[in-house]
Design a protein around this motif. Structure first.
Motif, PDB file in Angstrom:
ATOM      1  N   THR A 159     -42.097 -69.118   9.218  1.00 22.85           N
ATOM      2  CA  THR A 159     -41.169 -68.158   9.832  1.00 22.85           C
ATOM      3  C   THR A 159     -41.859 -66.828  10.086  1.00 22.85           C
ATOM      4  N   THR A 160     -43.168 -66.771   9.830  1.00 20.40           N
ATOM      5  CA  THR A 160     -43.930 -65.544  10.051  1.00 20.40           C
ATOM      6  C   THR A 160     -43.932 -65.182  11.536  1.00 20.40           C
ATOM      7  N   THR A 161     -43.704 -63.918  11.815  1.00 20.59           N
ATOM      8  CA  THR A 161     -43.784 -63.450  13.197  1.00 20.59           C
ATOM      9  C   THR A 161     -44.896 -62.412  13.297  1.00 20.59           C
ATOM     10  N   ILE A 162     -45.572 -62.407  14.405  1.00 23.17           N
ATOM     11  CA  ILE A 162     -46.676 -61.481  14.638  1.00 23.17           C
ATOM     12  C   ILE A 162     -46.281 -60.554  15.768  1.00 23.17           C
ATOM     13  N   GLU A 163     -46.348 -59.273  15.522  1.00 20.20           N
ATOM     14  CA  GLU A 163     -45.927 -58.300  16.520  1.00 20.20           C
ATOM     15  C   GLU A 163     -47.017 -58.102  17.564  1.00 20.20           C
ATOM     16  N   LEU A 164     -46.594 -58.091  18.804  1.00 17.96           N
ATOM     17  CA  LEU A 164     -47.484 -57.844  19.926  1.00 17.96           C
ATOM     18  C   LEU A 164     -47.095 -56.532  20.594  1.00 17.96           C
TER      19      LEU A 164
ATOM     20  N   TYR B 218     -57.550 -67.096  15.388  1.00 18.63           N
ATOM     21  CA  TYR B 218     -56.609 -66.742  16.453  1.00 18.63           C
ATOM     22  C   TYR B 218     -56.056 -65.331  16.272  1.00 18.63           C
ATOM     23  N   LEU B 219     -55.829 -64.940  15.049  1.00 22.84           N
ATOM     24  CA  LEU B 219     -55.377 -63.564  14.807  1.00 22.84           C
ATOM     25  C   LEU B 219     -56.459 -62.561  15.207  1.00 22.84           C
ATOM     26  N   SER B 220     -57.730 -62.941  15.023  1.00 20.30           N
ATOM     27  CA  SER B 220     -58.823 -62.034  15.380  1.00 20.30           C
ATOM     28  C   SER B 220     -58.933 -61.849  16.888  1.00 20.30           C
ATOM     29  N   LEU B 221     -58.402 -62.801  17.658  1.00 18.42           N
ATOM     30  CA  LEU B 221     -58.474 -62.723  19.114  1.00 18.42           C
ATOM     31  C   LEU B 221     -57.393 -61.830  19.717  1.00 18.42           C
ATOM     32  N   LEU B 222     -56.345 -61.564  18.971  1.00 21.70           N
ATOM     33  CA  LEU B 222     -55.189 -60.860  19.533  1.00 21.70           C
ATOM     34  C   LEU B 222     -55.554 -59.497  20.108  1.00 21.70           C
ATOM     35  N   ARG B 223     -56.326 -58.734  19.381  1.00 22.39           N
ATOM     36  CA  ARG B 223     -56.641 -57.376  19.820  1.00 22.39           C
ATOM     37  C   ARG B 223     -57.458 -57.383  21.107  1.00 22.39           C
ATOM     38  N   SER B 224     -58.480 -58.251  21.172  1.00 20.33           N
ATOM     39  CA  SER B 224     -59.326 -58.269  22.373  1.00 20.33           C
ATOM     40  C   SER B 224     -58.560 -58.808  23.574  1.00 20.33           C
ATOM     41  N   GLU B 225     -57.724 -59.835  23.367  1.00 20.39           N
ATOM     42  CA  GLU B 225     -56.961 -60.375  24.489  1.00 20.39           C
ATOM     43  C   GLU B 225     -55.952 -59.346  25.010  1.00 20.39           C
TER      44      GLU B 225
ATOM     45  N   ALA C  66     -50.478 -65.625  19.152  1.00 15.33           N
ATOM     46  CA  ALA C  66     -49.537 -65.074  18.171  1.00 15.33           C
ATOM     47  C   ALA C  66     -48.505 -66.107  17.744  1.00 15.33           C
ATOM     48  N   LYS C  67     -48.050 -66.940  18.681  1.00 15.54           N
ATOM     49  CA  LYS C  67     -47.076 -67.984  18.360  1.00 15.54           C
ATOM     50  C   LYS C  67     -47.687 -69.078  17.491  1.00 15.54           C
ATOM     51  N   LEU C  68     -48.938 -69.419  17.786  1.00 15.04           N
ATOM     52  CA  LEU C  68     -49.576 -70.532  17.094  1.00 15.04           C
ATOM     53  C   LEU C  68     -50.110 -70.164  15.716  1.00 15.04           C
ATOM     54  N   ALA C  69     -50.649 -68.985  15.584  1.00 18.65           N
ATOM     55  CA  ALA C  69     -51.385 -68.614  14.373  1.00 18.65           C
ATOM     56  C   ALA C  69     -50.654 -68.930  13.068  1.00 18.65           C
ATOM     57  N   PRO C  70     -49.360 -68.579  12.937  1.00 19.98           N
ATOM     58  CA  PRO C  70     -48.684 -68.842  11.661  1.00 19.98           C
ATOM     59  C   PRO C  70     -48.563 -70.321  11.320  1.00 19.98           C
ATOM     60  N   GLU C  71     -48.738 -71.194  12.301  1.00 16.72           N
ATOM     61  CA  GLU C  71     -48.551 -72.626  12.087  1.00 16.72           C
ATOM     62  C   GLU C  71     -49.857 -73.369  11.783  1.00 16.72           C
ATOM     63  N   LEU C  72     -50.986 -72.684  11.839  1.00 12.48           N
ATOM     64  CA  LEU C  72     -52.282 -73.344  11.756  1.00 12.48           C
ATOM     65  C   LEU C  72     -52.905 -73.238  10.373  1.00 12.48           C
ATOM     66  N   ASP C  73     -53.976 -74.019  10.150  1.00 11.77           N
ATOM     67  CA  ASP C  73     -54.706 -73.902   8.892  1.00 11.77           C
ATOM     68  C   ASP C  73     -55.345 -72.521   8.816  1.00 11.77           C
ATOM     69  N   GLU C  74     -55.771 -72.146   7.628  1.00 11.91           N
ATOM     70  CA  GLU C  74     -56.206 -70.768   7.388  1.00 11.91           C
ATOM     71  C   GLU C  74     -57.379 -70.344   8.273  1.00 11.91           C
ATOM     72  N   ASP C  75     -58.350 -71.216   8.465  1.00  7.68           N
ATOM     73  CA  ASP C  75     -59.514 -70.841   9.272  1.00  7.68           C
ATOM     74  C   ASP C  75     -59.127 -70.603  10.724  1.00  7.68           C
ATOM     75  N   LEU C  76     -58.352 -71.517  11.292  1.00 11.91           N
ATOM     76  CA  LEU C  76     -57.950 -71.377  12.688  1.00 11.91           C
ATOM     77  C   LEU C  76     -56.960 -70.227  12.849  1.00 11.91           C
TER      78      LEU C  76
END
Length: 210
Positions: free
Chosen positions: A3-8, A149-156, A135-145
């Motif tokens: 249920t984690t949400t990531i703010e954009l 994906y979270l590291s890509l948010l800022r550059s994208e 942002a939608k996918l990251a909370p659902e993935l394994d820790e490495d992925l």
């Protein structure tokens, strides 16, 4: 399901006319190998797009600077995706492109500077949608992925801003009408039925037309 949400950034969320359907997220989790292969393809294509713009518009100093930086970052992301694929035992194989980018490019005007402006607006949508999907996918993935994906948010998000700023800089008119037009086209591609899963594909559970 998390249920984690990531703010954009609010500007990015307002730019997109719709959210990624839950059905696409469910499909991505079921087809992680395809997700990673197509993600790698997208990063490679993003770098190529930036390079093509640099070759085509050699007299646009701001564009040259931004696209040079963007191309380097996208190639780094490509390398990172390939490395993750190796650790997961995912073989990099040929995968056909989705309809997303090609369908948007069908609407590019042919005269300048309109052609450049439309190309940059489409670039902004590609980057914004990528950011939203990470942002939608990251909370659902394994820790490495998830971490990747979270590291890509800022550059994208920055790439989205750069493309949009360049479109405004080089336009000889207010771009809001063209942004609104492409927003409608982009939203339709995301929400309409799509039989083939890709990183930028549409809704696998929408009602098929025709």
């Amino acid at each position: 399901m998390s249920t984690t949400t990531i703010e954009l950034p609010e500007q990015l969320l307002q730019f997109l006319k719709c959210e990624t359907p839950q059905a696409w997220i469910d499909a991505a989790l079921k087809h992680e190998s395809i997700l990673l292969i197509d993600h790698a393809n997208c990063e490679k294509k993003a770098a190529a797009t930036a390079m093509n713009l640099m070759y085509r518009y050699v007299d646009r100093t701001e564009l040259l600077q931004k696209m040079s930086q963007l191309a380097r970052e996208e190639l780094l992301h490509f390398e990172q995706v390939v490395k993750i694929m190796q650790t997961k035992g995912v073989k990099y194989s040929h995968l056909g492109a989705s309809r997303y980018a090609s369908s948007l490019r069908e609407h590019i005007r042919t005269h300048e500077p309109a052609r450049l402006v439309d190309t940059l607006i489409i670039g902004a949508f590609v980057e914004a949608r990528s950011c939203e999907r990470f942002a939608k996918l990251a909370p659902e993935l394994d820790e490495d992925l998830k971490k990747f994906y979270l590291s890509l948010l800022r550059s994208e998000a920055r790439h989205f801003e750069d493309y949009l700023a360049l479109a405004e800089l080089y336009a000889d008119e207010d771009i809001s009408e063209r942004v609104a037009f492409f927003a409608e086209q982009e939203a339709a591609l995301i929400t309409d039925f799509d039989s083939e899963f890709r990183f930028h594909s549409g809704n696998p559970e929408a009602t098929a037309q025709g």
